[in-house]
Design an enzyme around this catalytic site. Structure first.
Site, mmCIF file in Angstrom:
data_model
loop_
_atom_site.group_PDB
_atom_site.id
_atom_site.type_symbol
_atom_site.label_atom_id
_atom_site.label_comp_id
_atom_site.label_asym_id
_atom_site.label_seq_id
_atom_site.Cartn_x
_atom_site.Cartn_y
_atom_site.Cartn_z
ATOM 1 N N TYR A 23 52.123 36.489 40.191
ATOM 2 C CA TYR A 23 51.576 37.452 41.151
ATOM 3 C C TYR A 23 52.545 38.552 41.551
ATOM 4 C CZ TYR A 23 48.115 33.774 41.429
ATOM 5 O OH TYR A 23 47.163 32.842 41.109
ATOM 6 N N HIS A 100 41.397 40.931 40.852
ATOM 7 C CA HIS A 100 42.402 39.879 40.705
ATOM 8 C C HIS A 100 43.737 40.527 40.389
ATOM 9 C CE1 HIS A 100 39.467 36.696 40.863
ATOM 10 N NE2 HIS A 100 38.708 37.448 40.087
#
Length: 148
Positions: A23, A100
């Protein structure tokens, strides 16, 4: 001015602290600041919410009807199995864009399935925090293409 509800799902509040190799290092606060700055440039008012609770996310989606012009949602782990969130998305008339941070299609097999995407106007995945920015541009494009 268009009004957009941004919904961050479970654990997104830990971005920058967990699984940095997936991430990235940018923090949750920095992502929200990026969203606010870009939204202002596009003349879009944003309300940003985060919840780790499926029911709360459903309530947020329901609240968008008649209050917002679009929803940008990162359902996070709920993407892969929450029929309840999928149904909530289907129940509102405002366009919903799923985002996302990571490319869900390049990850584990179970993450390659998005049950929520089928009820969304579109999906933006894999561009890190810029997935949210691209979604803001998509909202602007939708506005321009329908003359809104």
């Amino acid at each position: 001015m268009k009004r957009v509800l941004v919904i961050h799902g479970p654990n997104v509040n830990l971005t920058g602290k967990r699984e940095k190799e997936v991430y990235g290092e940018i923090t949750f606060e920095e992502i929200n600041n990026m969203i606010k700055r870009e939204a202002a440039k596009l003349d879009i008012a944003v309300k940003i919410q985060q919840s780790n609770s499926e029911g709360e996310i459903i309530n947020l989606i329901h609240s968008a009807e008649n209050n917002f012009d679009a929803i940008i949602i990162n359902p996070a782990a709920y993407t892969h199995y929450s029929l309840a969130i999928m149904d909530a998305i289907a129940s509102v008339s405002v366009p919903v864009i799923e985002v996302h941070i990571s490319n869900i299609f390049g990850r584990e097999e179970f993450r390659k399935v998005s049950v929520t995407a089928s009820r969304c106007k579109g999906v933006i995945t894999g561009f890190g925090p810029y997935s949210y920015i691209l979604a803001l541009y998509a909202v602007k494009f939708l506005e321009d293409s329908i003359g809104g």
